[in-house]
Every structure is written in structure tokens, then in C-alpha cells.
Design a protein around this motif. Structure first.
Motif, PDB file in Angstrom:
ATOM      1  N   ALA A 116       3.965   2.739  -3.837  1.00 13.42           N
ATOM      2  CA  ALA A 116       2.887   1.998  -4.631  1.00 13.42           C
ATOM      3  C   ALA A 116       1.818   2.473  -3.600  1.00 13.42           C
ATOM      4  O   ALA A 116       0.473   2.630  -4.211  1.00 13.42           O
ATOM      5  CB  ALA A 116       3.151   0.528  -4.368  1.00 13.42           C
ATOM      6  N   ALA A 117       1.910   2.477  -2.330  1.00 15.22           N
ATOM      7  CA  ALA A 117       0.723   2.885  -1.164  1.00 15.22           C
ATOM      8  C   ALA A 117      -0.046   4.317  -1.529  1.00 15.22           C
ATOM      9  O   ALA A 117      -1.095   4.234  -1.473  1.00 15.22           O
ATOM     10  CB  ALA A 117       1.137   2.903   0.205  1.00 15.22           C
ATOM     11  N   GLN A 118       1.025   5.286  -1.909  1.00 12.61           N
ATOM     12  CA  GLN A 118       0.497   6.299  -2.320  1.00 12.61           C
ATOM     13  C   GLN A 118      -0.265   6.511  -3.738  1.00 12.61           C
ATOM     14  O   GLN A 118      -1.316   7.249  -3.559  1.00 12.61           O
ATOM     15  CB  GLN A 118       1.805   7.335  -2.519  1.00 12.61           C
ATOM     16  CG  GLN A 118       2.430   7.815  -1.142  1.00 12.61           C
ATOM     17  CD  GLN A 118       3.802   8.580  -1.154  1.00 12.61           C
ATOM     18  OE1 GLN A 118       4.311   8.642  -2.122  1.00 12.61           O
ATOM     19  NE2 GLN A 118       4.157   9.220  -0.077  1.00 12.61           N
ATOM     20  N   VAL A 119       0.176   5.842  -4.410  1.00 11.00           N
ATOM     21  CA  VAL A 119      -0.511   5.625  -5.754  1.00 11.00           C
ATOM     22  C   VAL A 119      -1.847   5.108  -5.660  1.00 11.00           C
ATOM     23  O   VAL A 119      -2.835   5.370  -5.979  1.00 11.00           O
ATOM     24  CB  VAL A 119       0.343   4.677  -6.872  1.00 11.00           C
ATOM     25  CG1 VAL A 119      -0.619   4.497  -8.134  1.00 11.00           C
ATOM     26  CG2 VAL A 119       1.529   5.671  -7.168  1.00 11.00           C
ATOM     27  N   THR A 159      -2.804   3.035   3.143  1.00  7.73           N
ATOM     28  CA  THR A 159      -1.627   2.788   3.860  1.00  7.73           C
ATOM     29  C   THR A 159      -0.629   1.819   3.494  1.00  7.73           C
ATOM     30  O   THR A 159      -0.896   1.147   2.744  1.00  7.73           O
ATOM     31  CB  THR A 159      -2.251   2.690   5.362  1.00  7.73           C
ATOM     32  OG1 THR A 159      -2.495   1.009   5.314  1.00  7.73           O
ATOM     33  CG2 THR A 159      -2.970   3.697   6.019  1.00  7.73           C
ATOM     34  N   VAL A 160       0.611   1.957   4.220  1.00 13.03           N
ATOM     35  CA  VAL A 160       1.693   0.939   3.660  1.00 13.03           C
ATOM     36  C   VAL A 160       1.082  -0.371   4.101  1.00 13.03           C
ATOM     37  O   VAL A 160       1.115  -1.467   3.309  1.00 13.03           O
ATOM     38  CB  VAL A 160       2.945   1.256   4.133  1.00 13.03           C
ATOM     39  CG1 VAL A 160       3.971   0.179   4.074  1.00 13.03           C
ATOM     40  CG2 VAL A 160       3.520   2.455   3.585  1.00 13.03           C
ATOM     41  N   ARG A 161       0.522  -0.384   5.284  1.00 16.82           N
ATOM     42  CA  ARG A 161      -0.090  -1.807   5.727  1.00 16.82           C
ATOM     43  C   ARG A 161      -1.076  -2.469   4.727  1.00 16.82           C
ATOM     44  O   ARG A 161      -0.926  -3.490   4.561  1.00 16.82           O
ATOM     45  CB  ARG A 161      -0.582  -1.778   7.156  1.00 16.82           C
ATOM     46  CG  ARG A 161      -1.079  -2.984   7.780  1.00 16.82           C
ATOM     47  CD  ARG A 161      -0.021  -4.007   7.788  1.00 16.82           C
ATOM     48  NE  ARG A 161      -0.420  -5.233   8.297  1.00 16.82           N
ATOM     49  CZ  ARG A 161       0.094  -6.267   7.711  1.00 16.82           C
ATOM     50  NH1 ARG A 161       1.187  -6.525   6.892  1.00 16.82           N
ATOM     51  NH2 ARG A 161      -0.415  -7.482   8.259  1.00 16.82           N
ATOM     52  N   ALA A 162      -1.919  -1.503   4.350  1.00 20.12           N
ATOM     53  CA  ALA A 162      -3.060  -2.008   3.452  1.00 20.12           C
ATOM     54  C   ALA A 162      -2.483  -2.555   2.125  1.00 20.12           C
ATOM     55  O   ALA A 162      -3.029  -3.485   1.428  1.00 20.12           O
ATOM     56  CB  ALA A 162      -4.104  -0.845   3.260  1.00 20.12           C
ATOM     57  N   MET A 163      -1.629  -1.730   1.785  1.00 18.61           N
ATOM     58  CA  MET A 163      -0.815  -2.169   0.236  1.00 18.61           C
ATOM     59  C   MET A 163      -0.138  -3.456   0.560  1.00 18.61           C
ATOM     60  O   MET A 163      -0.199  -4.190  -0.367  1.00 18.61           O
ATOM     61  CB  MET A 163       0.301  -0.898   0.250  1.00 18.61           C
ATOM     62  CG  MET A 163       0.707  -1.140  -1.474  1.00 18.61           C
ATOM     63  SD  MET A 163      -0.483  -0.865  -2.545  1.00 18.61           S
ATOM     64  CE  MET A 163      -0.260  -1.917  -3.769  1.00 18.61           C
ATOM     65  N   ILE A 164       0.278  -3.801   1.567  1.00 18.17           N
ATOM     66  CA  ILE A 164       1.063  -5.116   1.846  1.00 18.17           C
ATOM     67  C   ILE A 164       0.069  -6.212   1.653  1.00 18.17           C
ATOM     68  O   ILE A 164       0.088  -7.245   1.071  1.00 18.17           O
ATOM     69  CB  ILE A 164       1.763  -5.038   3.237  1.00 18.17           C
ATOM     70  CG1 ILE A 164       2.921  -4.243   3.474  1.00 18.17           C
ATOM     71  CG2 ILE A 164       2.340  -6.404   3.529  1.00 18.17           C
ATOM     72  CD1 ILE A 164       3.710  -4.204   4.621  1.00 18.17           C
TER      73      ILE A 164
END
Length: 103
Positions: free
Chosen positions: A58-61, A65-70
Motif C-alpha cells: 500500500a505504501a508503494q502504491v 513510506t510505511v510509516r506515512a502509510m500508517i
């Protein structure tokens, strides 16, 4: 590296772009990039919510970053998919790593 793409825009979408450009004092190219970015984030949230992708995917899409996606998922009210068993397993790994540092 940025790539140049050429596309045809329907009048209603062009109106949205122009509105955003005026409202936020942006040039139209920047407004287009901003709207595409918002759309990518929304698409990633939907995919994650429906179980179609992992958090990392999801973060890549979304292009974040993973943190920002959270953070994005939290704002959208999407809860994590971590089970209690996974949490205990992670805690065990952490405790084991902490123990090996003190030895």
C-alpha cells in the motif's frame, strides 16, 4: 527521474485542476501532480482496507513510506490487521533481541 506523459483530460476534471490551482495558488502541472498523489493514496487505502495488499505494498502504491502509510490509514479510520498471535510473536523476537544485547 520524472517522466513526461501526455493525456487527454475531460472538461470536469480540468475544472477540478483549475480550481485547485487557483485555490492554492499553484500552476496547473503542480495541481495535477497533487491530485494524482491524493488519488494514489486513496487507491492504496482502498486496496489495503479490502485486503488486496500488504501495508508495504500500500505504501508503494501511494508513493510514501510505511510509516506515512500508517498515518494515512489511521486518518482514514482503517485499523491494522495484526493478530494477537503476531503481536506475541513480535514481542518474543524483541525480548530475545534485548536479551542477546545484555549478555
Amino acid at each position: 527521474m520524472d517522466k513526461v506523459k501526455s493525456l487527454r483530460l475531460p472538461a470536469d476534471l480540468l475544472g477540478s485542476i483549475r480550481y485547485l490551482a487557483r485555490k492554492e495558488r499553484l500552476d496547473e502541472s503542480t495541481a495535477i501532480r497533487k491530485l494524482i498523489g491524493l488519488g494514489a493514496e486513496e487507491y492504496a487505502v482502498r486496496l489495503y482496507r479490502e485486503g488486496g495488499v500488504t501495508l508495504r505494498e500500500a505504501a508503494q502504491v501511494a508513493g510514501v513510506t510505511v510509516r506515512a502509510m500508517i498515518e494515512i490509514l489511521l486518518v482514514d479510520g482503517v485499523k491494522g490487521k495484526v493478530t494477537l498471535e503476531q503481536s506475541w510473536k513480535s514481542l518474543g523476537y524483541l525480548m530475545k533481541a534485548q536479551g542477546s544485547r545484555t549478555e
